[in-house]
Design an enzyme around this catalytic site. Sequence first.
Site, PDB file in Angstrom:
ATOM      1  N   THR A 130      69.017   2.384  22.054  1.00 35.27           N
ATOM      2  CA  THR A 130      67.751   1.985  22.290  1.00 35.27           C
ATOM      3  C   THR A 130      66.765   2.693  22.707  1.00 35.27           C
ATOM      4  O   THR A 130      67.137   3.833  23.192  1.00 35.27           O
ATOM      5  CB  THR A 130      68.068   0.762  23.309  1.00 35.27           C
ATOM      6  N   ASP A 131      65.426   2.596  22.503  1.00 31.75           N
ATOM      7  CA  ASP A 131      64.272   3.308  22.903  1.00 31.75           C
ATOM      8  C   ASP A 131      64.221   3.333  24.428  1.00 31.75           C
ATOM      9  O   ASP A 131      63.486   4.124  25.051  1.00 31.75           O
ATOM     10  CB  ASP A 131      62.820   2.673  22.452  1.00 31.75           C
ATOM     11  N   GLU A 132      65.028   2.311  25.079  1.00 35.31           N
ATOM     12  CA  GLU A 132      64.628   2.277  26.565  1.00 35.31           C
ATOM     13  C   GLU A 132      65.251   3.314  27.589  1.00 35.31           C
ATOM     14  O   GLU A 132      64.878   3.526  28.664  1.00 35.31           O
ATOM     15  CB  GLU A 132      65.157   0.863  27.153  1.00 35.31           C
ATOM     16  N   TYR A 156      70.582  -1.182  32.628  1.00 39.01           N
ATOM     17  CA  TYR A 156      71.100  -1.338  31.098  1.00 39.01           C
ATOM     18  C   TYR A 156      70.628  -0.052  30.642  1.00 39.01           C
ATOM     19  O   TYR A 156      71.450   0.505  29.878  1.00 39.01           O
ATOM     20  CB  TYR A 156      70.185  -2.331  30.673  1.00 39.01           C
ATOM     21  N   LYS A 160      73.030   2.643  28.809  1.00 37.07           N
ATOM     22  CA  LYS A 160      72.754   3.216  27.281  1.00 37.07           C
ATOM     23  C   LYS A 160      72.509   4.682  27.056  1.00 37.07           C
ATOM     24  O   LYS A 160      73.009   5.323  26.311  1.00 37.07           O
ATOM     25  CB  LYS A 160      71.715   2.487  26.439  1.00 37.07           C
TER      26      LYS A 160
HETATM   27  P1  NAD Z   1      73.909  -8.989  21.699  1.00 38.16           P
HETATM   28  O1  NAD Z   1      73.972  -8.813  23.358  1.00 38.16           O
HETATM   29  O2  NAD Z   1      73.191 -10.029  20.947  1.00 38.16           O
HETATM   30  O3  NAD Z   1      75.571  -8.478  21.200  1.00 38.16           O
HETATM   31  C1  NAD Z   1      76.272  -7.735  21.662  1.00 38.16           C
HETATM   32  C2  NAD Z   1      77.638  -7.940  21.138  1.00 38.16           C
HETATM   33  O4  NAD Z   1      78.608  -7.181  21.851  1.00 38.16           O
HETATM   34  C3  NAD Z   1      78.256  -9.445  21.338  1.00 38.16           C
HETATM   35  O5  NAD Z   1      78.709 -10.050  20.224  1.00 38.16           O
HETATM   36  C4  NAD Z   1      79.395  -9.338  22.488  1.00 38.16           C
HETATM   37  O6  NAD Z   1      80.341 -10.290  22.255  1.00 38.16           O
HETATM   38  C5  NAD Z   1      79.801  -7.986  22.082  1.00 38.16           C
HETATM   39  N1  NAD Z   1      80.420  -7.308  23.127  1.00 38.16           N
HETATM   40  C6  NAD Z   1      80.010  -7.348  24.375  1.00 38.16           C
HETATM   41  N2  NAD Z   1      80.850  -6.510  25.364  1.00 38.16           N
HETATM   42  C7  NAD Z   1      81.837  -6.273  24.455  1.00 38.16           C
HETATM   43  C8  NAD Z   1      83.182  -5.553  24.676  1.00 38.16           C
HETATM   44  N3  NAD Z   1      83.644  -5.242  25.963  1.00 38.16           N
HETATM   45  N4  NAD Z   1      83.978  -5.556  23.719  1.00 38.16           N
HETATM   46  C9  NAD Z   1      83.609  -5.961  22.523  1.00 38.16           C
HETATM   47  N5  NAD Z   1      82.250  -6.479  22.323  1.00 38.16           N
HETATM   48  C10 NAD Z   1      81.649  -6.641  23.138  1.00 38.16           C
HETATM   49  O7  NAD Z   1      73.073  -7.435  21.404  1.00 38.16           O
HETATM   50  P2  NAD Z   1      71.911  -7.046  20.325  1.00 38.16           P
HETATM   51  O8  NAD Z   1      70.802  -7.282  20.768  1.00 38.16           O
HETATM   52  O9  NAD Z   1      72.694  -7.683  19.112  1.00 38.16           O
HETATM   53  O10 NAD Z   1      72.350  -5.328  20.385  1.00 38.16           O
HETATM   54  C11 NAD Z   1      73.258  -4.638  19.782  1.00 38.16           C
HETATM   55  C12 NAD Z   1      73.315  -3.292  19.886  1.00 38.16           C
HETATM   56  O11 NAD Z   1      71.828  -2.801  19.696  1.00 38.16           O
HETATM   57  C13 NAD Z   1      73.270  -2.740  21.641  1.00 38.16           C
HETATM   58  O12 NAD Z   1      74.000  -1.929  21.765  1.00 38.16           O
HETATM   59  C14 NAD Z   1      71.952  -2.561  22.106  1.00 38.16           C
HETATM   60  O13 NAD Z   1      71.966  -1.779  23.091  1.00 38.16           O
HETATM   61  C15 NAD Z   1      71.241  -2.210  20.796  1.00 38.16           C
HETATM   62  N6  NAD Z   1      69.903  -2.409  20.817  1.00 38.16           N
HETATM   63  C16 NAD Z   1      69.395  -3.604  20.680  1.00 38.16           C
HETATM   64  C17 NAD Z   1      67.970  -4.034  20.633  1.00 38.16           C
HETATM   65  C18 NAD Z   1      67.505  -5.475  20.574  1.00 38.16           C
HETATM   66  O14 NAD Z   1      66.114  -5.506  20.692  1.00 38.16           O
HETATM   67  N7  NAD Z   1      68.301  -6.354  20.763  1.00 38.16           N
HETATM   68  C19 NAD Z   1      67.117  -2.890  20.459  1.00 38.16           C
HETATM   69  C20 NAD Z   1      67.729  -1.711  20.106  1.00 38.16           C
HETATM   70  C21 NAD Z   1      69.072  -1.385  20.397  1.00 38.16           C
HETATM   71  O1  DAU Z   2      63.535  -1.856  23.515  1.00 41.44           O
HETATM   72  C1  DAU Z   2      64.880  -2.397  22.909  1.00 41.44           C
HETATM   73  C2  DAU Z   2      65.450  -3.417  23.988  1.00 41.44           C
HETATM   74  O2  DAU Z   2      64.688  -4.447  23.904  1.00 41.44           O
HETATM   75  C3  DAU Z   2      66.883  -3.586  23.725  1.00 41.44           C
HETATM   76  O3  DAU Z   2      67.738  -2.274  23.972  1.00 41.44           O
HETATM   77  C4  DAU Z   2      67.431  -4.585  24.592  1.00 41.44           C
HETATM   78  O4  DAU Z   2      68.805  -4.840  24.562  1.00 41.44           O
HETATM   79  C5  DAU Z   2      66.679  -5.911  24.435  1.00 41.44           C
HETATM   80  O5  DAU Z   2      67.089  -6.914  25.206  1.00 41.44           O
HETATM   81  C6  DAU Z   2      65.147  -5.564  24.503  1.00 41.44           C
HETATM   82  O6  DAU Z   2      64.985  -5.392  26.045  1.00 41.44           O
HETATM   83  P1  DAU Z   2      63.708  -6.133  26.634  1.00 41.44           P
HETATM   84  O7  DAU Z   2      63.998  -5.993  28.112  1.00 41.44           O
HETATM   85  O8  DAU Z   2      62.358  -5.482  26.172  1.00 41.44           O
HETATM   86  O9  DAU Z   2      63.667  -7.793  26.002  1.00 41.44           O
HETATM   87  P2  DAU Z   2      63.384  -8.794  26.679  1.00 41.44           P
HETATM   88  O10 DAU Z   2      63.152  -9.882  25.387  1.00 41.44           O
HETATM   89  O11 DAU Z   2      64.366  -9.424  27.715  1.00 41.44           O
HETATM   90  O12 DAU Z   2      61.899  -8.923  27.039  1.00 41.44           O
HETATM   91  C7  DAU Z   2      60.729  -8.571  26.290  1.00 41.44           C
HETATM   92  C8  DAU Z   2      59.462  -8.580  27.240  1.00 41.44           C
HETATM   93  O13 DAU Z   2      59.180  -9.804  27.687  1.00 41.44           O
HETATM   94  C9  DAU Z   2      59.730  -7.544  28.404  1.00 41.44           C
HETATM   95  O14 DAU Z   2      58.639  -6.839  28.990  1.00 41.44           O
HETATM   96  C10 DAU Z   2      60.124  -8.596  29.568  1.00 41.44           C
HETATM   97  C11 DAU Z   2      59.297  -9.867  29.191  1.00 41.44           C
HETATM   98  N1  DAU Z   2      59.904 -11.278  29.448  1.00 41.44           N
HETATM   99  C12 DAU Z   2      61.046 -11.439  29.064  1.00 41.44           C
HETATM  100  C13 DAU Z   2      61.798 -12.807  29.477  1.00 41.44           C
HETATM  101  C14 DAU Z   2      63.310 -12.849  28.930  1.00 41.44           C
HETATM  102  C15 DAU Z   2      59.188 -12.107  30.096  1.00 41.44           C
HETATM  103  O15 DAU Z   2      57.980 -11.989  30.415  1.00 41.44           O
HETATM  104  N2  DAU Z   2      59.733 -13.370  30.100  1.00 41.44           N
HETATM  105  C16 DAU Z   2      61.058 -13.623  30.003  1.00 41.44           C
HETATM  106  O16 DAU Z   2      61.534 -14.976  30.260  1.00 41.44           O
END
Ligand code: NAD
Ligand code: DAU
Length: 350
Positions: A130-132, A156, A160
């Site tokens: 992630t970019d975080e 988180y 990562k």
């Molecule tokens: P998600 O939470 O939707 O999915 C995570 C999956 O991992 C789920 O299916 C869960 O059951 C599985 N999992 C969790 N713990 C586990 C364990 N101990 N063993 C096996 N499986 C397990 O997550 P996502 O949003 O699809 O993110 C996927 C990956 O991409 C993550 O590594 C996250 O850090 C990264 N990522 C997410 C975003 C985003 O915007 N969602 C952006 C950048 C990177």
């Molecule tokens: O940047 C990549 C990341 O983006 C991933 O690595 C994470 O897995 C993914 O969950 C996401 O993280 P964020 O914290 O940015 O996503 P989220 O949807 O939780 O929140 C997006 C923005 O909105 C953040 O600034 C917090 C805000 N927010 C979020 C929720 C859930 C609100 O204002 N209200 C809300 O209820």
Amino acid sequence: MKILITGGAGFIGSHVVRRFVNTYPNYEIVNLDKLTYAGNLENLLDVEKSANYKFVKGDIVDAAFIQNLFDKENFDAVIHLAAESHVDRSISNPIEFVMTNVVGTCNLLNAAKTSWKGDYDKKRFYHVSTDEVYGTLGEGTEMFTEETSYDPHSPYSASKASSDHFVRAYYDTYGMDCVISNCSNNYGSFHFPEKLIPLSIHNIKQNKAIPIYGKGENIRDWLWVEDHARAIDVIFHKAKSGETYNIGGHNEWTNIDLIRTLCKVMDKKLNREEGTSEKLITYVTDRAGHDLRYAIDAKKLKNELGWEPSLQFEEGLEKTVDWYLANETWLNNVTSGNYQHYYEEQYQNR
Ligand code: NAD
Ligand code: DAU
């Protein structure tokens, strides 16, 4: 080639599994997922019967189970997405994030090292990150590049960042073929409705409050999930070992502007008078340690491997809303918890 994809029942993982199963019929795809609350096999109904696809339920934290799986399956490559992914949950339960994101990643690296016995020719360990990990930007125009120093703030992002460091350690110490990508916020179909966009779509449909943290001024850089899956495909096949790529959409939005835009789209799609959904916006207590701004410079990926995002945010958002409105059963099964019975009903007695 036999590829282990971890976390394939999650949001991004299911798009990656679908893309690889459909695009590469000659690859064997093994999807390993623990099926936590975020894992949903109903994300994969269209590919679950494909001849080149197999699902394995299991926990990456269980080192013995992971080593056994590697010994049995003889994987050629790993695309590792399994993680605890929600920042708010990491604030209330940080240890779970250390276990899955750090220990789980180390277990996979170690099992791959043992299984591949130091011969990394035609082997690959790809970590999806992630970019975080880069921390936060100010309000200006600066962006995260691959050279930006790590400065994670939430449990988180700290977990990562730690897992990224372990992947690099296996590259530097053992010469394992490793690549990492760091992506910005994804949106699109099959997104679990705890994250900002799907939660807001769900709440607007139900006429419930849309919670905005703080003043809604935080900025995220949004990327359509299918563009992310395509970037992972390109990086997996073309990147040199040891490389890192940033992935992003050049789509920066403050949360409040994003939600106002979403409200307009929802009013139109639900035939509600314009302004109806905006009345649901409710400012709530800010997230602790809330990063102000993320923005990705994805030039390296464009210049070296030719990837660019295909969709601008407004178009992708409308597609996403259409998907959620057309897939009520999926959303209802998630919100009712029914999706958690799919494995017992469909897989356990096979
Ligand atoms: P998600 O939470 O939707 O999915 C995570 C999956 O991992 C789920 O299916 C869960 O059951 C599985 N999992 C969790 N713990 C586990 C364990 N101990 N063993 C096996 N499986 C397990 O997550 P996502 O949003 O699809 O993110 C996927 C990956 O991409 C993550 O590594 C996250 O850090 C990264 N990522 C997410 C975003 C985003 O915007 N969602 C952006 C950048 C990177
Ligand atoms: O940047 C990549 C990341 O983006 C991933 O690595 C994470 O897995 C993914 O969950 C996401 O993280 P964020 O914290 O940015 O996503 P989220 O949807 O939780 O929140 C997006 C923005 O909105 C953040 O600034 C917090 C805000 N927010 C979020 C929720 C859930 C609100 O204002 N209200 C809300 O209820």
